[in-house]
Scaffold this motif. Structure first.
Motif, PDB file in Angstrom:
ATOM      1  N   ASN A 239      15.706  11.215   0.288  1.00 39.98           N
ATOM      2  CA  ASN A 239      15.085  10.086   0.978  1.00 39.98           C
ATOM      3  C   ASN A 239      15.490   8.800   0.270  1.00 39.98           C
ATOM      4  OD1 ASN A 239      12.970  12.554   0.915  1.00 39.98           O
ATOM      5  ND2 ASN A 239      12.915  11.531   2.913  1.00 39.98           N
ATOM      6  N   PRO A 240      16.605   8.181   0.730  1.00 43.19           N
ATOM      7  CA  PRO A 240      17.095   6.973   0.045  1.00 43.19           C
ATOM      8  C   PRO A 240      16.052   5.871   0.050  1.00 43.19           C
ATOM      9  CG  PRO A 240      18.699   7.792   1.618  1.00 43.19           C
ATOM     10  CD  PRO A 240      17.454   8.548   1.872  1.00 43.19           C
ATOM     11  N   LEU A 241      15.914   5.246  -1.083  1.00 40.30           N
ATOM     12  CA  LEU A 241      15.017   4.102  -1.247  1.00 40.30           C
ATOM     13  C   LEU A 241      15.851   2.831  -1.099  1.00 40.30           C
ATOM     14  CD1 LEU A 241      12.128   3.225  -1.911  1.00 40.30           C
ATOM     15  CD2 LEU A 241      12.767   3.282  -4.343  1.00 40.30           C
ATOM     16  N   LEU A 242      15.607   2.067  -0.005  1.00 38.70           N
ATOM     17  CA  LEU A 242      16.447   0.915   0.344  1.00 38.70           C
ATOM     18  C   LEU A 242      15.599  -0.340   0.459  1.00 38.70           C
ATOM     19  CD1 LEU A 242      18.538   2.615   3.168  1.00 38.70           C
ATOM     20  CD2 LEU A 242      19.229   2.301   0.790  1.00 38.70           C
TER      21      LEU A 242
ATOM     22  N   PRO B  27       0.627  14.995  -9.738  1.00 38.92           N
ATOM     23  CA  PRO B  27      -0.760  15.045  -9.271  1.00 38.92           C
ATOM     24  C   PRO B  27      -1.153  13.699  -8.683  1.00 38.92           C
ATOM     25  CG  PRO B  27      -0.574  15.897 -11.522  1.00 38.92           C
ATOM     26  CD  PRO B  27       0.744  15.277 -11.179  1.00 38.92           C
ATOM     27  N   MET B  28      -2.149  13.692  -7.864  1.00 39.95           N
ATOM     28  CA  MET B  28      -2.535  12.481  -7.161  1.00 39.95           C
ATOM     29  C   MET B  28      -2.956  11.387  -8.123  1.00 39.95           C
ATOM     30  SD  MET B  28      -1.844  13.003  -4.110  1.00 39.95           S
ATOM     31  CE  MET B  28      -2.509  11.465  -3.506  1.00 39.95           C
ATOM     32  N   GLN B  29      -3.556  11.755  -9.303  1.00 40.27           N
ATOM     33  CA  GLN B  29      -3.957  10.703 -10.223  1.00 40.27           C
ATOM     34  C   GLN B  29      -2.780  10.063 -10.917  1.00 40.27           C
ATOM     35  OE1 GLN B  29      -4.669  13.870 -10.457  1.00 40.27           O
ATOM     36  NE2 GLN B  29      -4.420  14.692 -12.559  1.00 40.27           N
ATOM     37  N   LEU B  30      -1.598  10.724 -10.904  1.00 41.57           N
ATOM     38  CA  LEU B  30      -0.404  10.163 -11.542  1.00 41.57           C
ATOM     39  C   LEU B  30       0.546   9.495 -10.538  1.00 41.57           C
ATOM     40  CD1 LEU B  30       0.422  12.960 -14.133  1.00 41.57           C
ATOM     41  CD2 LEU B  30      -0.579  10.713 -14.584  1.00 41.57           C
ATOM     42  N   VAL B  31       0.307   9.730  -9.261  1.00 35.99           N
ATOM     43  CA  VAL B  31       1.188   9.122  -8.225  1.00 35.99           C
ATOM     44  C   VAL B  31       1.213   7.599  -8.319  1.00 35.99           C
ATOM     45  CG1 VAL B  31       1.457   8.764  -5.747  1.00 35.99           C
ATOM     46  CG2 VAL B  31       1.077  11.073  -6.625  1.00 35.99           C
ATOM     47  N   PRO B  32       0.037   6.918  -8.527  1.00 38.90           N
ATOM     48  CA  PRO B  32       0.092   5.449  -8.631  1.00 38.90           C
ATOM     49  C   PRO B  32       0.937   4.953  -9.803  1.00 38.90           C
ATOM     50  CG  PRO B  32      -2.124   6.173  -8.151  1.00 38.90           C
ATOM     51  CD  PRO B  32      -1.362   7.413  -8.465  1.00 38.90           C
ATOM     52  N   VAL B  33       0.941   5.726 -10.904  1.00 41.79           N
ATOM     53  CA  VAL B  33       1.745   5.296 -12.061  1.00 41.79           C
ATOM     54  C   VAL B  33       3.220   5.253 -11.684  1.00 41.79           C
ATOM     55  CG1 VAL B  33       2.397   5.873 -14.411  1.00 41.79           C
ATOM     56  CG2 VAL B  33       0.028   6.237 -13.662  1.00 41.79           C
ATOM     57  N   VAL B  34       3.699   6.319 -11.049  1.00 38.84           N
ATOM     58  CA  VAL B  34       5.114   6.374 -10.660  1.00 38.84           C
ATOM     59  C   VAL B  34       5.411   5.343  -9.565  1.00 38.84           C
ATOM     60  CG1 VAL B  34       6.925   7.862  -9.759  1.00 38.84           C
ATOM     61  CG2 VAL B  34       5.190   8.818 -11.300  1.00 38.84           C
ATOM     62  N   LEU B  35       4.467   5.201  -8.624  1.00 39.29           N
ATOM     63  CA  LEU B  35       4.665   4.268  -7.507  1.00 39.29           C
ATOM     64  C   LEU B  35       4.817   2.849  -8.013  1.00 39.29           C
ATOM     65  CD1 LEU B  35       4.747   3.699  -4.463  1.00 39.29           C
ATOM     66  CD2 LEU B  35       2.248   3.573  -4.486  1.00 39.29           C
ATOM     67  N   LYS B  36       3.910   2.458  -8.917  1.00 45.14           N
ATOM     68  CA  LYS B  36       3.996   1.088  -9.431  1.00 45.14           C
ATOM     69  C   LYS B  36       5.291   0.862 -10.203  1.00 45.14           C
ATOM     70  CE  LYS B  36      -0.145   1.357 -11.240  1.00 45.14           C
ATOM     71  NZ  LYS B  36      -1.332   0.993 -12.046  1.00 45.14           N
ATOM     72  N   ARG B  37       5.799   1.876 -10.877  1.00 44.70           N
ATOM     73  CA  ARG B  37       7.084   1.719 -11.590  1.00 44.70           C
ATOM     74  C   ARG B  37       8.219   1.490 -10.605  1.00 44.70           C
ATOM     75  NH1 ARG B  37      11.321   0.974 -12.997  1.00 44.70           N
ATOM     76  NH2 ARG B  37      12.428   1.502 -14.937  1.00 44.70           N
ATOM     77  N   LEU B  38       8.220   2.225  -9.542  1.00 45.39           N
ATOM     78  CA  LEU B  38       9.289   2.058  -8.536  1.00 45.39           C
ATOM     79  C   LEU B  38       9.217   0.680  -7.874  1.00 45.39           C
ATOM     80  CD1 LEU B  38       9.259   5.583  -6.840  1.00 45.39           C
ATOM     81  CD2 LEU B  38      10.947   4.678  -8.437  1.00 45.39           C
ATOM     82  N   LEU B  39       7.967   0.248  -7.587  1.00 40.79           N
ATOM     83  CA  LEU B  39       7.827  -1.037  -6.899  1.00 40.79           C
ATOM     84  C   LEU B  39       8.119  -2.204  -7.832  1.00 40.79           C
ATOM     85  CD1 LEU B  39       4.617  -0.353  -4.777  1.00 40.79           C
ATOM     86  CD2 LEU B  39       7.006  -0.396  -3.996  1.00 40.79           C
TER      87      LEU B  39
ATOM     88  N   GLU C 255      14.212  11.111   5.587  1.00 47.51           N
ATOM     89  CA  GLU C 255      13.957   9.774   6.105  1.00 47.51           C
ATOM     90  C   GLU C 255      14.131   8.737   5.007  1.00 47.51           C
ATOM     91  OE1 GLU C 255      10.173   9.529   7.860  1.00 47.51           O
ATOM     92  OE2 GLU C 255      10.590  10.987   9.457  1.00 47.51           O
ATOM     93  N   PRO C 256      14.754   7.623   5.313  1.00 50.79           N
ATOM     94  CA  PRO C 256      14.858   6.548   4.321  1.00 50.79           C
ATOM     95  C   PRO C 256      13.494   5.895   4.112  1.00 50.79           C
ATOM     96  CG  PRO C 256      15.679   5.789   6.415  1.00 50.79           C
ATOM     97  CD  PRO C 256      15.360   7.261   6.610  1.00 50.79           C
ATOM     98  N   ILE C 257      13.360   5.299   2.967  1.00 51.67           N
ATOM     99  CA  ILE C 257      12.098   4.652   2.623  1.00 51.67           C
ATOM    100  C   ILE C 257      12.373   3.178   2.346  1.00 51.67           C
ATOM    101  CG2 ILE C 257      10.187   4.612   0.987  1.00 51.67           C
ATOM    102  CD1 ILE C 257      10.745   7.579   0.479  1.00 51.67           C
ATOM    103  N   GLU C 258      11.579   2.312   2.970  1.00 51.43           N
ATOM    104  CA  GLU C 258      11.730   0.865   2.791  1.00 51.43           C
ATOM    105  C   GLU C 258      11.071   0.452   1.486  1.00 51.43           C
ATOM    106  OE1 GLU C 258      10.745  -3.337   5.083  1.00 51.43           O
ATOM    107  OE2 GLU C 258       9.978  -1.434   5.890  1.00 51.43           O
ATOM    108  N   LEU C 259      11.837  -0.218   0.686  1.00 46.74           N
ATOM    109  CA  LEU C 259      11.333  -0.691  -0.608  1.00 46.74           C
ATOM    110  C   LEU C 259      10.753  -2.085  -0.399  1.00 46.74           C
ATOM    111  CD1 LEU C 259      11.031  -0.178  -3.647  1.00 46.74           C
ATOM    112  CD2 LEU C 259      13.324  -1.150  -3.947  1.00 46.74           C
ATOM    113  N   ARG C 260       9.429  -2.154  -0.272  1.00 52.34           N
ATOM    114  CA  ARG C 260       8.763  -3.415   0.013  1.00 52.34           C
ATOM    115  C   ARG C 260       8.337  -4.045  -1.299  1.00 52.34           C
ATOM    116  NH1 ARG C 260       4.823  -0.993   4.768  1.00 52.34           N
ATOM    117  NH2 ARG C 260       6.496  -0.395   6.226  1.00 52.34           N
ATOM    118  N   THR C 261       9.001  -5.074  -1.688  1.00 48.58           N
ATOM    119  CA  THR C 261       8.722  -5.740  -2.969  1.00 48.58           C
ATOM    120  C   THR C 261       7.841  -6.960  -2.804  1.00 48.58           C
ATOM    121  OG1 THR C 261      10.771  -7.000  -2.752  1.00 48.58           O
ATOM    122  CG2 THR C 261      10.881  -4.917  -3.951  1.00 48.58           C
TER     123      THR C 261
END
Length: 776
Positions: A183-186, A241-253, A215-221
């Motif tokens: 899932n390309p992050l674009l 785990p769901m409690q760690l998903v925000p940590v990874v998400l915020k790093r990507l964003l 599916e590609p994923i829109e990188l909304r900055t």
């Protein structure tokens, strides 16, 4: 026939009979051998050959050119002359452009970013191991992961002995090396292009292309926009785990870097390779197929196909023999036309072939105008009709001004044939051009006034415009755009006629110099009594001027009787005696009466004075710029006639002195030349008759008739008319016209009653007006 006086001596009789026999023997109508032997033949032949070469070149070149234009309503159907296969450039370009558009859009792996991401995520538990408060975490790490104390507590669950747990390491690897590749992050803009592109490919580290299967994923900055919810799903599918998903998400964003980047260079190369791999689209035309039909409004595509067909046809004539078959036909036809022009000019207009300048000017004029019409049509087909009308009308009008209607109509007709042949037009087009030339020639018998050219141009414009309309109705189908095309052509033909008229009007002086002629306009100016030379004649030799006026009136009537140029002979008569200006008192018409200066001169000296007026007249005419045609009247109005009075006086003096000296008749003749034209012959006879009638005591009709015919016969017997094309019938008409004019001049008058001294009326007897004494 004339009643000729019988010569007195046997020798003279024999010579006279031989001369009469020479004049009456039939002559061949065309002496080719005699013509070739003339020195002017070579110059004339060279100019005619040059004309044939130039005209042939123009016609051959023109027939290879395209003479139609985009948007023209076609008046005929044209077929393909040969079969050929051609690449359809437009369809080929469209096909290749489609191949470019269909080529996949390449995205290369943002490997450096993924490596940084894998390292940052993989080492995060080690960095926060044992730390429960944010103050214990560096500011940079806080900003990079946007950490909170809850995040720190959650991260402690994946720390084992100060190291990342095996699950955390597995989750990071699965995210970076699997889920983010599926899932390309674009970024937002590239994401929009990606999802709307049909074909795309992801280029991995090893250079292999991989079709995206997720599916590609829109990188909304943008902070104001919520993150794409599918990104959380991708992280969760990696095992976090769901409690760690925000940590990874915020790093990507926070990083804001896509996992794949658009690879523009390789995408362009791939597109070009795909375009070049497409085979050209070919179209095959068969000979006999319709190129365009009558009534078609030529489209840009059809016009392009016309150019292509002509190019292939010329290329198909690769063999010189095939090329020269058509060219030989054209050259042969033009050789026949050139031979006809040369033969006709040699027989009917010998003055043209005898003058290299005249024949050269005529040939160059026709060839140059033909070339101009061809060039204009080749580079601007819209001006086909105006160029053709101008090239033909100009030749006809110039030849009319330079020569006469017959030659103008002939050469104008030949020019019409050449232009029609060169431009590949119909017989109707030829008829239109010929009608224009004939109209112009018919209206311009003589160019005596400037408005005569304008009137002729107006009439010719009307005929050409009407003829163009009729030709359009005949040849042009009545489709959309036909009437505007016909009307524009008609207007252009009429305006061209006006253009030719004004152009000829402006270059008349140059025409006179080139062709060595005198137009009617110049003659009309020369007859003005205020001209400097005529003013001098009036002031210094009034008797001679009066005599010249009378001769001009007589000669004008005679010229009109035989269809000669009456204006030319009138002006020639005005100037024929201008040489008497130098010594007017030695000529009887200028002597007031009584004293005669010749009484104290010997016959030989008087002869020099009398004959000298011809030479003096030529010199004065040249100084004053009098045209050569008028100069000929001055030098030939006495021809080689005998100055009889002084000849007999010299003979009588020789007999009285008894010195045994003989007086030669040749010495007492004018030097000539003899008249070379009808007009000059008419002037010679009119001059002699006018002088002689003034010496008659009672010029009755019978005496005038006898005198005119006697003087005419003497000039004829003396051979003065041998070098002009005067016939016996014309000579008889000239005599009748001269007699009639003299009778109107020397008519009888009745004296009116005069009052007597006593107041009574006295009736006087009728008297005849006396003529003036004879002049030399």
């Amino acid at each position: 026939m004339f009643r000729l006086n019988k010569p007195k001596t046997g020798t003279a009789t024999s010579a006279r009979r031989r001369e009469e026999l020479r004049r009456t023997l039939p002559r061949p109508s065309f002496d080719f051998l005699g013509l070739v032997q003339k020195p002017q033949f070579l110059h004339s032949a060279l100019f005619l050959v040059l004309f044939m070469v130039l005209a042939s070149t123009a016609v051959i070149w023109s027939r290879d050119q395209i003479k139609v234009r985009d948007g023209q309503v076609m008046t005929s159907t044209r077929l393909y002359r040969l079969g050929y296969t051609v690449i359809d450039e437009e369809q080929t370009l469209e096909k290749r452009e489609e191949a470019r558009r269909s080529s996949p859009r390449l995205y290369r792996l943002n490997e450096s970013h993924l490596n940084r991401l894998a390292n940052a995520l993989g080492e995060l538990p080690r960095a926060v191991a044992g730390k429960m408060l944010l103050d214990e975490i560096s500011k940079d790490l806080q900003q990079e992961f946007a950490l909170t104390e809850s995040d720190l507590r959650a991260l402690q669950t994946v720390v084992v002995d100060g190291e990342p747990s095996a699950d955390w390491t597995r989750w990071v690897s699965r995210l970076v090396r699997d889920q983010l590749l599926r899932n390309p992050l674009l970024k937002s803009q590239e994401y929009q292009v990606y999802i709307t592109t049909l074909k795309k490919a992801l280029v991995l580290t090893d250079g292999k292309q991989q079709q995206p299967f997720g599916e590609p994923i829109e990188l909304r900055t943008d902070p104001g926009q919520p993150p794409d919810p599918r990104l959380e799903e991708v992280i969760a599918r990696a095992g976090f785990p769901m409690q760690l998903v925000p940590v990874v998400l915020k790093r990507l964003l926070n990083d804001g870097q896509p996992t794949f980047l658009y690879w523009e260079e390789e995408t362009t190369k791939l597109a070009e390779s795909a375009a070049l791999a497409e085979q050209p689209v070919k179209i095959t035309h068969q000979a006999g197929e319709v190129l365009y039909r009558k009534g078609d409004r030529l489209s840009p595509e059809q016009y392009s196909e016309v150019l292509t067909e002509a190019k292939h046809y010329r290329a198909s004539l690769g063999h010189e023999l095939e090329r020269w078959q058509q060219r030989a036909g054209i050259i042969g036809l033009l050789a026949i036309i050139t031979l006809f022009i040369g033969s006709f000019a040699a027989t009917a207009y010998p003055l043209i072939t005898q003058s290299p300048l005249r024949i050269g000017a005529m040939c160059i004029l026709m060839a140059t105008l033909l070339g101009a019409a061809v060039l204009i049509t080749a580079y601007a087909p819209i001006f086909l009709l105006p160029s053709a009308v101008g090239a033909t009308l100009f030749v006809a009008v110039i030849m009319l001004v330079a020569y006469d209607q017959r030659l103008a109509l002939l050469l104008g007709g030949i020019q019409c044939m050449l232009v029609t042949l060169a431009l590949e037009q119909s017989i109707g087009f030829f008829v239109l051009l010929l009608a224009g030339c004939a109209t112009a020639v018919a209206q311009l018998r003589e160019v005596r006034h400037r408005n005569s050219l304008i009137r002729a141009a107006t009439g010719t414009a009307a005929v050409l415009a009407f003829g163009t309309l009729m030709l359009g109705l005949l040849e042009t189908p009545m489709v959309a755009g036909a009437w505007p095309q016909i009307i524009v052509m008609a207007l252009s033909a009429g305006l061209t006629s006006y253009g030719v008229g004004f152009l000829v009007l402006g270059i008349l002086p140059s025409i006179e110099r080139i062709f060595d002629i005198t137009t009617g306009m110049t003659l009309a100016e020369l007859r003005d009594p205020k001209r400097p030379l005529l003013r001098q004649l009036q002031q210094r030799a009034p008797g001679t001027y009066t005599h010249s006026i009378q001769v001009a009136n007589i000669a004008e009537a005679a010229a009109e009787a035989v269809g000669a140029d009456s204006l030319l002979v009138y002006v020639g008569a005005l100037y024929h005696d201008v040489g008497k200006i130098n010594k007017p008192e030695y000529f009887v018409e200028n002597q007031a009466g009584g004293y005669n200066r010749h009484d104290k001169l010997s016959p030989a000296m008087s002869l020099l004075v009398i004959i000298g007026h011809v030479k003096n007249g030529i010199e004065l005419a040249r100084e004053c710029g009098v045209p050569k045609q008028i100069q000929h009247f001055i030098e030939s109005h006495h021809g080689t006639t005998l100055v009889e009075y002084f000849y007999h006086a010299a003979k009588a003096k020789a007999e009285r002195t008894d010195q045994g000296l003989s007086v030669s008749e040749v010495e007492y003749r004018y030097p000539g030349p003899k008249p070379q034209t009808k007009e000059a012959a008419i002037l010679m006879l009119s001059d002699a008759v006018e002088s002689a009638t003034r010496a008659i005591d009672e010029p009755t009709p019978s005496r005038i008739d006898s005198l005119v015919r006697k003087l005419s016969a003497r000039r004829l017997e003396d051979g003065q008319f041998d070098e002009c094309n005067l016939t016996f019938r014309e000579l008889n008409l000239i005599e009748d016209a001269i007699i009639n004019r003299l009778l109107t001049i020397h008519h009888s008058r009745i004296s009116y009653p005069a009052a007597s001294d006593e107041g009574g009326d006295q009736l006087q007897a009728p008297q005849t007006e006396q003529a003036k004494p004879v002049s030399a």
